[in-house]
Design a protein around this motif. Structure first.
Motif: not given
Lengths: 408, 291
Positions: A215, A247, B130, B137-139, B141
């Motif tokens: 990431r 994502q 996300a 950004r926060v996933l 998962l």
């Protein structure tokens, strides 16, 4: 413990000696009329999906040459070992091929790590080495001109990435490279081409293998707002990169090497994530008669098309070009004399030939030939490297669809 | 670098750290109670991750069942090697168990690659975008990974602090001879220990596999970072292992804007060096010389 040998021991020892004497590979008085070739393909380990086919292609070519009466008055004799795709195992196997089997050429080393490990041995023994590895260092370390590369260099693959990016009209490119010679080689090759036309890439990152997450690396890249990310990557890290990128939801296209963006990647991530990923990889010389003939033979032997294994087409060409060089060098030629003829029989000028038999006939008439391989046009540059064509593929609904052929 | 970038790095580091804390805890518990560095820790993770993939293959779709399968496999493999190998080596010098654990690691991995091959596998994890809080950004998962780690740690600390067997484990860790003299049965304590170690490794392997890919080297590659976290936190201290792992994770990610991703691991180890220079016993470690 017993200290007198029993009858059983004698029997066992006797059988052992008999087996040793009978073993054909251990022939002491090898006939001088054969040219000894060692194959060192990745039968097991990381390259195992290609190795067996590569070896089969060598056998197919060998049968073709020997079936036509051999080359330069000699038959080819094959000794096969498994590189296990590991440099250590490959070095042991190469030592055995050189010292025990006294081979005059080693064919079919696959990964750059293996080829770079085997090269010092073949160099010291003054024998020919033919490989399918990409690392640029192989060109420069080959000081005796005994090493022949049938695969594109990482530099060329990078240039093909550049051509693909150009065709797709991207404006802002970023690169991500796996931290090894091949990964960095690919992205550096891309930068060389790209920066001529577009100036600097907007961001580039070299990342470490075996991380649970990329990431932070992605953040560095995506922060520069590229419209395309070009990677020098492998399958596992590409899987993680794409999953995490998807994502984040940021819109960007990917150009990846074909060995990373393949069916396994689609399987791991699902169709939606990989939709639109662009894959670039070397392709075989699909229009050539040599390719079509090999395809038929390969299909018979392996039950699959040769298009499933670009490396097998390369190992096939290794044997044919070597045999043509032997034919051109004439009877009783030394390894150095044969080696000196490899460019002559593969490169223009000369009549294009697509098989050993064709070439042999013309060589007998003292004509100059130019072998057109199954894997590529097979024209060696001063480093002993070829320039294959590349395919540009796009993943659409989980299918890897070829869109274009790139000729450098 | 904006504030959002900084916070993102902080989040990445914390999540990686919490993930690494699981094998670090497994290492430190074995170190405290069975008294050797268990080099097979990583491969217990790997076996569990493969078990999770196997469960998903049989019963597609359920991540929860896969996690249960992973834990079952982790506990089973950990107990198996305890009963088979490590129990016989009790009371021998540390080196005997250490070398045996390296052997166990290779053995487990070889069996695995022999039966399922070298190719990578992946856990089927639902893809979710996300959540974006003005650049941070926060996933989802990652939240799951962090939550599972934290819950697992809470359970572990409850076990150690509030249950009789936990007290016995701590007693054995503190002074094995005294524990034996007071009638604590080492055998039972060790069985519980190895079951817990197996479960921790399993969760680590499962979460690691869910975040990345499942391959034969998955766990082995994480052994050195887990060791580093254990040493940083103080050998034998569970709280220290967690703190060490999170600190290393954060140091590693925050260093990226300064030194680039190629050297972030080196920075993590530089932090380890610095802490040990100032405090050789680690963050939460007990000075061994006092014993």
């Amino acid at each position: 413990m017993r200290d007198t040998p029993t009858r059983r021991d004698f029997l066992a020892a006797g059988a052992g000696v008999a087996a040793l004497a009978a073993a054909p590979r251990f022939a002491f008085g090898q006939a001088a009329t054969t040219f000894r070739v060692g194959s060192l393909c990745p039968i097991s380990g990381g390259g195992s999906s290609y190795g067996s086919g590569m070896q089969k292609a060598i056998e197919i070519a060998l049968a073709e040459v020997n079936g036509d009466g051999g080359a330069g008055g000699r038959k080819l004799e094959l000794f096969s070992e498994d590189s296990q795709t590991k440099p250590e195992a490959a070095v042991l196997a190469a030592k055995k091929l050189i010292e025990v089997n006294k081979v005059q050429a080693i064919l079919g080393t696959w990964s750059s790590g293996v080829t770079l490990a085997v090269m010092p041995l073949t160099d010291a023994a003054n024998i020919i080495e033919m490989n399918t590895s990409g690392a640029p260092a192989i060109s420069t370390l080959d000081t005796k001109d005994l090493v022949w590369r049938f695969q594109a260099t990482n530099d060329q693959i990078g240039a093909a990435f550049g051509a693909a990016a150009e065709k797709r009209g991207f404006k802002r490119a970023a690169t991500m490279a796996f931290n090894n010679a091949s990964g960095i080689g690919n992205t550096e090759g891309f930068k060389k081409v790209w920066e001529k036309a577009h100036g600097k890439v907007v961001a580039s990152v070299v990342y470490e293998p075996n991380r649970p997450s990329y990431r932070t690396e992605l953040q560095q890249i995506l922060g520069a707002k590229p419209d395309v990310v070009v990677t020098g990557s492998y399958l596992p890290d590409s899987t993680i990169l794409l999953r995490e990128w998807y994502q984040t939801g940021q819109d960007v296209k990917w150009i990846m090497p074909g060995w990373a963006a393949n069916a396994d990647l689609v399987k791991a991530l699902g169709n939606e994530v990989v939709e639109g990923v662009i894959a670039v990889d070397a392709i075989s010389n699909e229009g050539a008669a040599s390719y079509k003939r090999l395809d038929a033979e390969y299909q018979k032997a392996m039950g699959k098309s040769i298009s499933t294994n670009v490396y097998a087409a390369m190992t096939y060409d290794m044997v044919i070009s070597l045999a043509l060089a032997m034919e051109a060098a004439g009877p009783g030629a030394t390894v150095a004399q044969v080696n000196g003829k490899i460019r002559d029989v593969s490169n223009p000028p000369g009549t294009k030939v697509f098989s050993f038999a064709e070439g042999k006939k013309l060589l007998a008439q003292k004509q100059k030939v130019n072998y057109e391989g199954a894997s590529s046009r097979l024209d060696f540059d001063k480093y002993g490297d070829v320039t294959p064509d590349f395919g540009m593929y796009v993943i659409e609904k989980g299918q890897i669809v070829r869109k274009d052929v790139i000729t450098l | 670098m904006t504030l959002a970038d900084f916070v993102n790095l902080l989040i990445n580091g914390t999540v990686e750290g919490l993930l690494m804390a699981l094998p670090a805890l497994a290492l430190t518990l074995v170190m405290a109670i069975a008294r050797f560095p268990n080099a097979a820790t990583g491969d217990y993770m790997t076996v569990s991750a493969y078990a999770a993939v196997g469960v998903q293959w049989l019963i597609p779709g359920s991540l929860l069942l896969a996690a249960v399968g992973a834990i079952a496999a982790g506990v089973a493999v950990s107990l198996l090697f305890y009963l088979w190998v490590f129990r016989a080596l009790r009371g021998r010098p540390l080196v005997a168990s250490l070398v045996a654990s390296i052997g166990v690691a290779f053995f487990a991995r070889s069996i695995l690659t022999f039966s399922v091959g070298q190719d990578q596998l992946a856990l089927q994890v639902p893809m979710m975008r996300a959540w974006n809080f003005s650049g941070i950004r926060v996933l989802p998962l990652d939240l799951v990974v962090a939550a599972v780690s934290i819950v697992a740690m809470a359970l572990l600390f409850t076990l150690l602090r509030l249950t009789p067997v936990g007290r016995q484990m701590r007693a054995v860790a503190d002074n094995p001879d005294l524990a034996r003299a007071s009638g604590i049965r080492a055998n039972r304590v060790l069985l519980v220990l190895w079951a817990v170690v197996g479960a921790l490794c399993a969760l680590g392997g499962f979460l690691f596999g869910a975040k990345s890919v499942v391959s034969p080297e998955l766990g082995w590659e994480q052994l050195i970072p887990a060791f580093a976290a254990m040493i940083l936190g103080g050998i034998g201290s569970p709280a220290g292992a967690v703190a060490g792992a999170v600190l290393l994770g954060i140091a590693q990610e925050l260093s990226v804007p300064l030194v680039g991703p190629s050297y972030k691991i080196a920075v993590a180890f530089a932090v380890l060096l610095l802490v040990l220079l100032v405090r050789p016993r680690g963050l939460f470690g007990v000075a061994i010389a006092a014993r």
